[in-house]
Design an enzyme around this catalytic site. Structure first.
Site, PDB file in Angstrom:
ATOM      1  N   HIS A  82       0.841  -1.194   0.000  1.00 21.37           N
ATOM      2  CA  HIS A  82       0.000   0.000   0.000  1.00 21.37           C
ATOM      3  C   HIS A  82       0.871   1.236   0.000  1.00 21.37           C
ATOM      4  O   HIS A  82       1.808   1.349   0.781  1.00 21.37           O
ATOM      5  CB  HIS A  82      -0.905   0.025   1.235  1.00 21.37           C
ATOM      6  N   ASP A 161     -15.225   3.962   8.436  1.00 18.17           N
ATOM      7  CA  ASP A 161     -14.136   4.854   8.033  1.00 18.17           C
ATOM      8  C   ASP A 161     -14.651   5.934   7.086  1.00 18.17           C
ATOM      9  O   ASP A 161     -14.244   7.086   7.178  1.00 18.17           O
ATOM     10  CB  ASP A 161     -13.009   4.051   7.359  1.00 18.17           C
ATOM     11  N   ARG A 168     -14.152  14.075   9.713  1.00 18.84           N
ATOM     12  CA  ARG A 168     -12.819  14.643   9.975  1.00 18.84           C
ATOM     13  C   ARG A 168     -12.533  15.795   9.030  1.00 18.84           C
ATOM     14  O   ARG A 168     -11.956  16.811   9.411  1.00 18.84           O
ATOM     15  CB  ARG A 168     -11.746  13.563   9.820  1.00 18.84           C
ATOM     16  N   SER A 183      -7.449   4.614   9.882  1.00 17.25           N
ATOM     17  CA  SER A 183      -8.220   4.712   8.641  1.00 17.25           C
ATOM     18  C   SER A 183      -7.573   3.872   7.530  1.00 17.25           C
ATOM     19  O   SER A 183      -8.219   3.030   6.894  1.00 17.25           O
ATOM     20  CB  SER A 183      -8.296   6.189   8.231  1.00 17.25           C
ATOM     21  N   LYS A 187      -8.740  -0.301   6.056  1.00 14.63           N
ATOM     22  CA  LYS A 187      -9.031  -0.696   4.672  1.00 14.63           C
ATOM     23  C   LYS A 187      -8.106  -1.828   4.214  1.00 14.63           C
ATOM     24  O   LYS A 187      -8.530  -2.744   3.517  1.00 14.63           O
ATOM     25  CB  LYS A 187      -8.910   0.523   3.756  1.00 14.63           C
TER      26      LYS A 187
HETATM   27  N1  URA Z   1      -5.867   8.223   3.622  1.00 12.49           N
HETATM   28  C1  URA Z   1      -6.807   7.506   4.265  1.00 12.49           C
HETATM   29  O1  URA Z   1      -7.274   6.500   3.764  1.00 12.49           O
HETATM   30  N2  URA Z   1      -7.221   7.910   5.466  1.00 12.49           N
HETATM   31  C2  URA Z   1      -6.739   9.002   6.052  1.00 12.49           C
HETATM   32  O2  URA Z   1      -7.153   9.310   7.157  1.00 12.49           O
HETATM   33  C3  URA Z   1      -5.784   9.759   5.376  1.00 12.49           C
HETATM   34  C4  URA Z   1      -5.361   9.341   4.159  1.00 12.49           C
END
Ligand code: URA
Ligand code: CA
Length: 433
Positions: A82, A161, A168, A183, A187
């Protein structure tokens, strides 16, 4: 349990229990906790931080708020990669066939690009007919047979999320390490891999502008991954200038093919080998990074990575002959050179603004609904540290319109020429805890 008590406990700097964090995430997802309480909670976390245990609990609660991908029918250790997002970052397109050619399953869920960063799926769609809408069975079968497949993001991955990120964004709580780390990791974990290599970018084109911030985020993510039982490590790499030379979908595919032939840009090649050797080690094929690197170089040299890439394109609906003849990929109508006004050395190529310049040509999306033009983009003719003479080409613009004055101006403003040679750095460090 009452949300107001959880907010107060966090506000006062105490550690929340797993049950309290789950109560919050479940209530957020099913709508029983209102946005104003979730927002207050986020602000409390922003100021009071979270322990590693709280971060891991928050991550897992978000993972379980939606679908979790089950890769258990795929044989072997599934290693995912990632990147926190960059400009011209073509590594996934190269890494996927390289790793798969070593018989390591590459089963990736991927996304589209937004803003100044590109997305892997958009790039792959430069192959006409290529698609990522696969059933779970098709995906599993492809990976078991050929060790490689990319599937589009499932509709209901980590809905908690999505809600939290939207809150946020409007409550000035995006830039909080525990919130960013949980976050991203939620994923990745929901996507099912056994082991994760993170490429955390630093510099102008990155989310984390300084190496210190990038290392802090990387370390937070690595600790979460390892706490929840996924072998995780991170590389901190440079995104002050774009990676490689090509920015734009078709152009990046051509660059990936060049790299699989062993003729790629030095920085892209080095990053691929660095991340790839970590993936090979996490897969258990060897415990030596040096051996892993030689294995990866081997499948470039003997052509098997390229064969694997063709198989991958064919499996998902593209024409593999385009890999042998990349001119068949979408091509732009106009090529326009941006030349240097002075002699010297390239001192800076501001990655995010160069990414925006490519987006303005149509290579990227300003909003999620925008259509992109797969053919257009930029090729950098110089990188940081290179000598330049007045009149030398700095960038070739590939456009489908002739009037690109604003893009030319933007490029000139964001490629700086100085009198001294600047050192550029690609890999800053490795983080294992
Ligand atoms: N990318 C994400 O997936 N989440 C975040 O909080 C910031 C960047
Ligand atoms: Ca590139």
């Amino acid at each position: 349990m009452r949300m107001v008590d959880i907010i107060e406990k966090k506000r006062n700097g105490h550690e929340l229990s797993k049950a309290e964090i789950e109560f919050f995430v479940e209530g957020l997802t099913d709508g029983t906790i209102p946005d104003y309480q979730a927002s207050a909670f986020l602000m409390a976390v922003y100021f009071q931080d979270m322990s590693d245990k709280e971060r891991a609990d928050l991550t897992l609660a978000m993972v379980h708020s939606g679908d979790v991908i089950d890769l258990s029918d795929i044989e072997g250790i599934k290693v995912d990669k990632h990147s926190t997002g960059g400009v011209g970052d073509t590594t996934t397109l190269v890494l996927a066939p390289l790793v798969a050619a070593l018989d390591i399953p590459f089963a990736k869920m991927s996304g589209r690009g937004l803003g100044h960063t590109g997305g892997t799926i958009d790039k792959l769609e430069a192959f006409e007919g290529f698609h990522v809408e696969l059933t779970d069975t098709e995906f599993t079968e492809m990976v078991n047979r050929d060790k490689i497949s990319v599937i589009g993001q499932s509709g209901n991955l980590t809905p908690a999320d999505k809600k939290l990120y939207a809150l946020r964004d409007v409550t000035a709580t995006v830039s909080s390490i525990p919130l960013i780390a949980s976050s991203i990791m939620s994923k990745k974990i929901a996507a099912g891999a056994d082991a994760i290599v993170l490429d955390v970018k630093t510099g102008a084109g990155a989310f984390m502008k300084t190496e210190k911030e990038a290392a802090e985020l990387a370390s937070a993510m690595v600790r979460i991954g390892n706490l929840v039982g996924r072998n995780t490590m991170a590389i901190i790499s440079d995104m002050s200038q774009p990676l490689g030379n090509a920015i734009g979908n078709s152009l990046e595919v051509q660059e990936a093919i060049d790299t699989l032939h062993g003729n790629g840009p030095a920085d892209l090649t080095e990053l691929v080998l660095t991340l790839g050797s970590q993936m090979v080690v996490l897969s258990g094929k060897t415990d030596s990074l040096a051996t892993a690197r030689e294995m990866l170089k081997g499948v470039i040299k003997d052509g098997s990575a390229l064969v694997k890439f063709k198989q991958f394109i064919k499996n998902q609906g593209g024409n593999p002959e385009w890999v042998d003849d990349p001119k068949l990929l979408p091509q732009a109508n106009f090529e326009i050179e941006v030349v240097s006004d002075s002699d010297g050395f390239v001192s800076e190529i501001v990655a995010d603004n160069i990414g925006v310049a490519a987006m303005k040509l149509g290579a990227g999306r300003e909003t999620k609904e925008d259509e992109i033009d797969l053919a257009v983009g930029l090729i950098l003719r110089k990188k940081v540290g290179d000598p330049v003479k007045k009149g030398d080409s700095l960038v070739t613009i590939f456009a489908n319109q002739q009037d690109v004055e604003d893009v030319v101006a933007m490029i000139k403003e964001n490629i700086r020429i100085g009198l001294d040679v600047q050192e550029s750095k690609l890999i800053y460090r490795e983080i294992h805890n």
